[in-house]
Design an enzyme around this catalytic site. Structure first.
Site, PDB file in Angstrom:
ATOM      1  N   SER A 107       5.096   1.216 -10.324  1.00 32.06           N
ATOM      2  CA  SER A 107       3.933   0.353 -10.663  1.00 32.06           C
ATOM      3  C   SER A 107       4.224  -0.279 -11.971  1.00 32.06           C
ATOM      4  O   SER A 107       5.242  -0.015 -12.693  1.00 32.06           O
ATOM      5  CB  SER A 107       2.565   1.093 -10.670  1.00 32.06           C
ATOM      6  OG  SER A 107       2.505   1.769 -11.851  1.00 32.06           O
ATOM      7  N   ASP A 145       5.740  -2.038  -6.921  1.00 30.65           N
ATOM      8  CA  ASP A 145       4.211  -1.728  -6.359  1.00 30.65           C
ATOM      9  C   ASP A 145       3.284  -2.682  -7.133  1.00 30.65           C
ATOM     10  O   ASP A 145       3.308  -2.661  -8.408  1.00 30.65           O
ATOM     11  CB  ASP A 145       3.920  -0.319  -6.594  1.00 30.65           C
ATOM     12  CG  ASP A 145       2.836  -0.116  -5.950  1.00 30.65           C
ATOM     13  OD1 ASP A 145       2.335  -0.561  -4.739  1.00 30.65           O
ATOM     14  OD2 ASP A 145       1.925   0.960  -6.153  1.00 30.65           O
ATOM     15  N   ASP A 167       1.561  -9.041  -5.479  1.00 28.72           N
ATOM     16  CA  ASP A 167       0.142  -8.729  -5.017  1.00 28.72           C
ATOM     17  C   ASP A 167      -0.736  -9.944  -5.528  1.00 28.72           C
ATOM     18  O   ASP A 167      -1.074 -10.091  -6.576  1.00 28.72           O
ATOM     19  CB  ASP A 167      -0.327  -7.553  -5.758  1.00 28.72           C
ATOM     20  CG  ASP A 167      -1.793  -7.198  -5.174  1.00 28.72           C
ATOM     21  OD1 ASP A 167      -2.634  -8.072  -4.576  1.00 28.72           O
ATOM     22  OD2 ASP A 167      -2.084  -6.139  -5.646  1.00 28.72           O
ATOM     23  N   GLY A 242      -7.017   5.469  -5.668  1.00 29.71           N
ATOM     24  CA  GLY A 242      -7.497   6.539  -6.779  1.00 29.71           C
ATOM     25  C   GLY A 242      -7.985   7.789  -5.908  1.00 29.71           C
ATOM     26  O   GLY A 242      -7.881   7.737  -4.370  1.00 29.71           O
ATOM     27  N   GLY A 286      -3.428   2.685  -0.933  1.00 25.73           N
ATOM     28  CA  GLY A 286      -4.652   3.706  -1.215  1.00 25.73           C
ATOM     29  C   GLY A 286      -4.722   4.730   0.051  1.00 25.73           C
ATOM     30  O   GLY A 286      -6.103   4.888   0.465  1.00 25.73           O
ATOM     31  N   SER A 288      -4.097   7.989   0.134  1.00 28.98           N
ATOM     32  CA  SER A 288      -4.226   9.381  -0.264  1.00 28.98           C
ATOM     33  C   SER A 288      -5.381  10.045   0.371  1.00 28.98           C
ATOM     34  O   SER A 288      -6.483   9.324   0.705  1.00 28.98           O
ATOM     35  CB  SER A 288      -4.317   9.616  -1.707  1.00 28.98           C
ATOM     36  OG  SER A 288      -2.934   9.442  -2.582  1.00 28.98           O
ATOM     37  N   ASN A 328       1.288   4.046   1.446  1.00 26.70           N
ATOM     38  CA  ASN A 328       1.227   4.392  -0.066  1.00 26.70           C
ATOM     39  C   ASN A 328       0.638   5.404  -0.615  1.00 26.70           C
ATOM     40  O   ASN A 328      -0.672   5.614   0.075  1.00 26.70           O
ATOM     41  CB  ASN A 328       0.764   3.171  -0.684  1.00 26.70           C
ATOM     42  CG  ASN A 328       1.500   2.073  -0.716  1.00 26.70           C
ATOM     43  OD1 ASN A 328       2.593   1.965   0.135  1.00 26.70           O
ATOM     44  ND2 ASN A 328       1.286   1.106  -1.464  1.00 26.70           N
ATOM     45  N   SER A 331      -2.069   9.191  -5.559  1.00 28.61           N
ATOM     46  CA  SER A 331      -2.857  10.331  -6.081  1.00 28.61           C
ATOM     47  C   SER A 331      -2.898  11.545  -5.664  1.00 28.61           C
ATOM     48  O   SER A 331      -3.138  12.593  -6.435  1.00 28.61           O
ATOM     49  CB  SER A 331      -4.414   9.625  -5.715  1.00 28.61           C
ATOM     50  OG  SER A 331      -4.760   8.319  -6.238  1.00 28.61           O
TER      51      SER A 331
HETATM   52  P1  13P Z   1      -3.592   6.157  -3.529  1.00 27.07           P
HETATM   53  O1  13P Z   1      -4.490   5.794  -4.778  1.00 27.07           O
HETATM   54  O2  13P Z   1      -4.555   6.423  -2.571  1.00 27.07           O
HETATM   55  O3  13P Z   1      -2.560   7.030  -3.518  1.00 27.07           O
HETATM   56  O4  13P Z   1      -2.899   4.804  -3.486  1.00 27.07           O
HETATM   57  C1  13P Z   1      -1.466   4.500  -3.868  1.00 27.07           C
HETATM   58  C2  13P Z   1      -1.060   3.199  -3.811  1.00 27.07           C
HETATM   59  O5  13P Z   1      -1.691   2.282  -3.016  1.00 27.07           O
HETATM   60  C3  13P Z   1      -0.025   2.655  -4.428  1.00 27.07           C
HETATM   61  O6  13P Z   1       0.190   1.343  -4.344  1.00 27.07           O
HETATM   62  O1  G3H Z   2      -1.662   1.656  -6.415  1.00 20.99           O
HETATM   63  C1  G3H Z   2      -1.377   1.989  -7.521  1.00 20.99           C
HETATM   64  C2  G3H Z   2      -0.763   3.256  -7.754  1.00 20.99           C
HETATM   65  O2  G3H Z   2      -1.435   4.331  -7.513  1.00 20.99           O
HETATM   66  C3  G3H Z   2      -0.224   2.918  -9.216  1.00 20.99           C
HETATM   67  O3  G3H Z   2      -1.127   3.503  -9.992  1.00 20.99           O
HETATM   68  O4  G3H Z   2      -0.951   1.642 -11.647  1.00 20.99           O
HETATM   69  O5  G3H Z   2      -1.865   4.041 -12.355  1.00 20.99           O
HETATM   70  O6  G3H Z   2       0.580   3.462 -12.011  1.00 20.99           O
HETATM   71  P1  G3H Z   2      -0.736   3.103 -11.672  1.00 20.99           P
HETATM   72 ZN    ZN Z   3      -1.638   0.001  -4.042  1.00 20.02          ZN
END
Ligand code: 13P
Ligand code: G3H
Ligand code: ZN
Length: 383
Positions: A107, A145, A167, A242, A286, A288, A328, A331
């Site tokens: 990211s 990302d 994005d 998250g 998102g 997780s 993805n 978290s």
């Molecule tokens: P999570 O926060 O659900 O793990 O999603 C991660 C994500 O989408 C990274 O781009």
């Molecule tokens: O989608 C986002 C990822 O979880 C990355 O998060 O920006 O805290 O590294 P971050």
């Molecule tokens: Zn994401």
């Protein structure tokens, strides 16, 4: 070309392959000795880290073939975020042991935290590490990302990324089309694949927050994919970033455990998108699941994560069988790492060597990644 003495001595100019050296000041061969003893003073030239490098030279691959196979085969490729060495090691160990292709994603926050140059060399190291662990032909993608601008994407493409996400989901539609097309036109010159996003995810994560969730409008996807030329599309069907994906008010509560039960994903939206774009690679952010045993461990050992809730794994398993070919997960890895470290400190308050607590943390992440690959996404045994 090394100097003639070096060629005649039959010395492997290994350093030329890895990085440029000057051969000035190099004194070869012990004059009296029978064996070739080198007393060489290598002068490494400073390598400019902003030199352009193509991902193919690093042993990485783009997502094109991987996604086509995943869509056909009814499984999804794991996209795990990484910021540090232990996460990278765990991701590679899990991918090699399960024979899975894998996307290592970075990211904007990770680039800031770990340094872009270090992350790119780590990705290169990841390929070599996978080979060392016995994987002959690793299928590893280095992916940006949530790229926030053309410039960020360009900089990643030029420093060895094989895939980027632009994005533009929070922009007005036409601006999203314009910036995505600009990135695609640039990226495709280098055979780098591009993920775009339509629809907005809710979330509380720092760099990627959006106040509310707006599901992707299926009626927009054909126009968007055609005009931008993107290689894959992230859609919004109710996932969010998250560890707090839903407020308690959006959930029901399991009367037995008291745990929150989240509302189901909008599979009708996914189905409508698939009908409009048959076989087109779809991405879920998102995703997780916020494992409750990890949350409980964190809370038991001094953490405070009340009512953290994620996407049930059965729903992700279901989605993986569709055109969703990239899922993805960030978290869950953070939770696994934090739970292991909190537990370790509670049980060994005398420890202060990072290796003592990062070893169980790495093990726990590896276990999590293997579980996701085998039991949720089904990308095992695909190499
Ligand atoms: P999570 O926060 O659900 O793990 O999603 C991660 C994500 O989408 C990274 O781009
Ligand atoms: O989608 C986002 C990822 O979880 C990355 O998060 O920006 O805290 O590294 P971050
Ligand atoms: Zn994401």
């Amino acid at each position: 070309m090394p100097p003639r003495e070096v060629q005649e001595a039959g010395i492997e100019p290994f350093s030329l392959v890895q990085r440029p050296f000057t051969w000035r000041n190099m004194h070869l061969l012990n004059p009296g000795g029978g064996s070739a003893i080198i007393s060489a003073v290598f002068q490494p030239q400073t390598r400019k880290t902003n030199e352009m490098v193509n991902y193919k030279d690093l042993g990485l691959v783009n997502t094109r073939e991987m996604f086509a196979k995943a869509v056909k085969g009814g499984y999804a490729i794991p996209a795990f975020n990484f910021n540090n060495m232990e996460q990278m090691q765990a991701i590679i160990q899990a991918a090699v042991e399960t024979k899975s292709p894998v996307i290592m994603q970075v990211s904007k926050g990770a680039r800031k935290y770990a340094n872009p140059t270090i992350l790119r060399f780590m990705a290169q190291g990841a390929v070599e590490y996978a080979k060392e662990l016995g994987c002959e032909k690793p299928q590893i993608v280095l992916h940006l990302d949530h790229g926030d601008s053309f410039e960020t994407c360009k900089s990643c493409i030029e420093s060895g990324f094989s895939s980027v996400m632009i994005d533009g989901s929070s922009l007005p539609y036409e601006e999203n089309v314009a910036v995505t097309k600009k990135v695609v036109d640039y990226a495709h010159q280098f055979d780098v694949t591009v993920e775009a996003e339509l629809g907005v995810l809710a979330g509380v994560e720092d760099e990627v927050s959006a106040a509310e969730s707006h599901y992707t409008k299926p009626e927009e996807v054909v126009d968007f994919a055609t005009r931008t030329g993107c290689d894959s599309l992230a859609i919004s069907i109710g996932t969010s970033h998250g560890a707090y994906k839903f407020t308690p008010a959006q959930c029901t509560r399991d009367p037995k455990t008291g745990k929150l039960i989240p509302p189901p994903l909008a599979f009708d939206v996914l189905k409508a998108v698939e009908e409009k774009l048959p076989g087109f690679p779809i991405v879920l952010h998102g995703s997780s699941s916020v494992p409750q045993d990890e949350v409980d461990t964190i809370n038991q050992f001094g953490g405070k994560l009340p009512d953290a809730v994620g996407i049930p794994e059965e729903q992700l398993r279901e989605a993986s069988k569709s055109a969703v070919c990239k899922i993805n997960i960030d978290s869950d890895s953070r939770l696994a790492m934090t739970a292991a470290i909190r537990k370790h400190f509670a049980e060994h308050p005398e420890h202060f060597d990072p290796r003592q607590y990062l070893t169980p943390a790495r093990e726990s992440m590896k276990k999590l990644y293997m579980h996701k690959i085998i039991d949720v996404l089904g990308s095992n045994d695909k190499l």
